[in-house]
Motif scaffolding. Structure first.
Motif, PDB file in Angstrom:
ATOM      1  N   GLU A   1      22.542  49.671  31.668  1.00 41.06           N
ATOM      2  CA  GLU A   1      22.260  48.575  30.743  1.00 41.06           C
ATOM      3  C   GLU A   1      23.329  47.509  30.907  1.00 41.06           C
ATOM      4  N   PHE A   2      22.946  46.380  31.484  1.00 36.16           N
ATOM      5  CA  PHE A   2      23.904  45.288  31.674  1.00 36.16           C
ATOM      6  C   PHE A   2      23.352  43.987  31.097  1.00 36.16           C
ATOM      7  N   THR A   3      22.565  44.129  30.031  1.00 36.35           N
ATOM      8  CA  THR A   3      21.989  42.964  29.361  1.00 36.35           C
ATOM      9  C   THR A   3      23.058  42.002  28.875  1.00 36.35           C
ATOM     10  N   SER A   4      24.123  42.543  28.296  1.00 37.53           N
ATOM     11  CA  SER A   4      25.141  41.666  27.709  1.00 37.53           C
ATOM     12  C   SER A   4      25.865  40.864  28.779  1.00 37.53           C
ATOM     13  N   GLU A   5      26.153  41.478  29.935  1.00 37.40           N
ATOM     14  CA  GLU A   5      26.821  40.760  31.011  1.00 37.40           C
ATOM     15  C   GLU A   5      25.951  39.605  31.515  1.00 37.40           C
ATOM     16  N   GLU A   6      24.670  39.868  31.698  1.00 36.89           N
ATOM     17  CA  GLU A   6      23.771  38.819  32.168  1.00 36.89           C
ATOM     18  C   GLU A   6      23.562  37.745  31.109  1.00 36.89           C
TER      19      GLU A   6
ATOM     20  N   MET B   1      35.963  42.082  36.095  1.00 36.68           N
ATOM     21  CA  MET B   1      34.892  42.363  37.050  1.00 36.68           C
ATOM     22  C   MET B   1      33.865  43.329  36.500  1.00 36.68           C
ATOM     23  N   GLY B   2      34.310  44.381  35.770  1.00 31.46           N
ATOM     24  CA  GLY B   2      33.380  45.420  35.365  1.00 31.46           C
ATOM     25  C   GLY B   2      32.703  46.004  36.595  1.00 31.46           C
ATOM     26  N   LEU B   3      31.402  46.126  36.549  1.00 30.49           N
ATOM     27  CA  LEU B   3      30.636  46.590  37.706  1.00 30.49           C
ATOM     28  C   LEU B   3      29.946  45.434  38.432  1.00 30.49           C
ATOM     29  N   GLY B   4      30.410  44.216  38.146  1.00 31.74           N
ATOM     30  CA  GLY B   4      29.991  43.058  38.933  1.00 31.74           C
ATOM     31  C   GLY B   4      28.788  42.289  38.429  1.00 31.74           C
ATOM     32  N   PHE B   5      28.214  42.673  37.296  1.00 33.57           N
ATOM     33  CA  PHE B   5      26.941  42.066  36.901  1.00 33.57           C
ATOM     34  C   PHE B   5      27.093  40.647  36.351  1.00 33.57           C
ATOM     35  N   THR B   6      28.219  40.344  35.708  1.00 33.48           N
ATOM     36  CA  THR B   6      28.437  38.967  35.263  1.00 33.48           C
ATOM     37  C   THR B   6      28.556  38.053  36.474  1.00 33.48           C
ATOM     38  N   MET B   7      29.390  38.453  37.426  1.00 40.93           N
ATOM     39  CA  MET B   7      29.540  37.684  38.666  1.00 40.93           C
ATOM     40  C   MET B   7      28.201  37.518  39.374  1.00 40.93           C
ATOM     41  N   HIS B   8      27.428  38.580  39.436  1.00 41.96           N
ATOM     42  CA  HIS B   8      26.146  38.544  40.146  1.00 41.96           C
ATOM     43  C   HIS B   8      25.201  37.524  39.525  1.00 41.96           C
ATOM     44  N   ARG B   9      25.169  37.470  38.195  1.00 41.84           N
ATOM     45  CA  ARG B   9      24.311  36.500  37.515  1.00 41.84           C
ATOM     46  C   ARG B   9      24.823  35.082  37.725  1.00 41.84           C
ATOM     47  N   VAL B  10      26.133  34.889  37.712  1.00 37.87           N
ATOM     48  CA  VAL B  10      26.691  33.564  37.983  1.00 37.87           C
ATOM     49  C   VAL B  10      26.273  33.087  39.370  1.00 37.87           C
ATOM     50  N   LEU B  11      26.357  33.965  40.355  1.00 37.16           N
ATOM     51  CA  LEU B  11      26.042  33.596  41.729  1.00 37.16           C
ATOM     52  C   LEU B  11      24.550  33.409  41.973  1.00 37.16           C
TER      53      LEU B  11
ATOM     54  N   ARG C   1      23.663  26.156  41.670  1.00 46.07           N
ATOM     55  CA  ARG C   1      24.640  25.096  41.434  1.00 46.07           C
ATOM     56  C   ARG C   1      26.065  25.576  41.679  1.00 46.07           C
ATOM     57  N   VAL C   2      26.277  26.891  41.617  1.00 48.52           N
ATOM     58  CA  VAL C   2      27.624  27.462  41.738  1.00 48.52           C
ATOM     59  C   VAL C   2      28.046  27.481  43.202  1.00 48.52           C
ATOM     60  N   GLU C   3      29.182  26.842  43.483  1.00 51.15           N
ATOM     61  CA  GLU C   3      29.720  26.800  44.842  1.00 51.15           C
ATOM     62  C   GLU C   3      30.758  27.890  45.070  1.00 51.15           C
ATOM     63  N   ARG C   4      31.399  28.341  44.007  1.00 49.58           N
ATOM     64  CA  ARG C   4      32.426  29.377  44.126  1.00 49.58           C
ATOM     65  C   ARG C   4      32.573  30.081  42.780  1.00 49.58           C
ATOM     66  N   CYS C   5      32.610  31.401  42.825  1.00 48.98           N
ATOM     67  CA  CYS C   5      32.853  32.196  41.622  1.00 48.98           C
ATOM     68  C   CYS C   5      34.099  33.039  41.862  1.00 48.98           C
ATOM     69  N   THR C   6      35.154  32.719  41.152  1.00 47.15           N
ATOM     70  CA  THR C   6      36.409  33.466  41.245  1.00 47.15           C
ATOM     71  C   THR C   6      36.427  34.521  40.150  1.00 47.15           C
TER      72      THR C   6
END
Length: 224
Positions: free
Chosen positions: A44-49, A70-80, A84-89
């Motif tokens: 369940e990664f609803t909150s991260e997304e 980072m967690g398990l990467g799901f916030t980053m994955h949704r950002v990417l 429009r996103v050119e870089r996600c640090t």
């Protein structure tokens, strides 16, 4: 329910454990725990997304995005997922967790990090914000804890204080925003943010977690 340890690491902050949770007759899920406390899983990664999606809606041109945690990467994955996103640090304090994402211990980690726009930094996000150049980012997302009332590590409390909030404002470009995901409205944090940012808001967000309906809060500080 059966639990099988996948990986374990020790740091100055304590113990970090990645384990597999297997339900009889059902699928297996990865679960991340810090010092025995549940952090997240891949069931369940609803909150991260939800955090990433809502934050991206706030900014017209989120070219440069910083994600704290980072967690398990799901916030980053949704950002990417946003073209429009050119870089996600992504700033993650636990080097072992970054290693597990990179070496396949977290099975989806290598695929997520294969995106050339993903840039991972092993550091405390409080220090990363203090050291970043002015107007470096369009969007800063803090997914380190569940807000100041539910800290993964007590040392994270400084992230929600005026000095760090001031650093977050300094690294944002005009039109940018800081977004904090919180398990409650966190009035003290909102008050601190109001002293730093031009516009501050708290919006409730309904999420479904582990078959329960929960209400979390999106706390935002915007720079005009």
């Amino acid at each position: 329910m059966e639990y099988v340890e996948v990986a374990r690491a020790e740091s100055e902050r304590g113990e970090l454990v990645l384990r597999e949770r297997r339900e009889e007759g059902g699928p297996a899920f990865l679960e991340l725990r810090a010092n025995g406390v549940f952090v997240m899983d891949n069931a369940e990664f609803t909150s991260e997304e939800a955090l990433a999606s809502a934050a991206l809606e706030l900014v017209d041109t989120p070219r440069q995005v910083l994600v704290g945690g980072m967690g398990l990467g799901f916030t980053m994955h949704r950002v990417l997922a946003d073209p429009r996103v050119e870089r996600c640090t992504v700033v993650e304090i636990e080097e072992a967790l970054v290693g597990w994402m990179r070496d396949g211990t977290v099975p989806h980690g290598q695929t997520m990090l294969a995106d050339e726009r993903a840039h991972v930094v092993v550091a405390d996000v409080t220090d990363a914000l203090a050291e970043a150049a002015p107007t470096s980012y369009d969007l800063v997302l803090l997914d380190v804890d569940n807000g100041p009332s539910f800290l993964v590590h007590e040392s994270n409390a400084r992230l929600y204080e005026s000095d760090s909030l001031g650093d977050a404002r300094r690294v944002l470009r005009p039109g940018g925003a800081l977004v904090v995901w919180s398990m409650d409205r966190a009035p003290e944090l909102l008050g601190a943010m109001a002293g730093v940012f031009d516009d501050v808001a708290a919006q409730p967000r309904a999420v479904r977690l582990q078959e329960r309906d929960e209400e979390y809060w999106l706390l935002t500080g915007r720079v005009r």
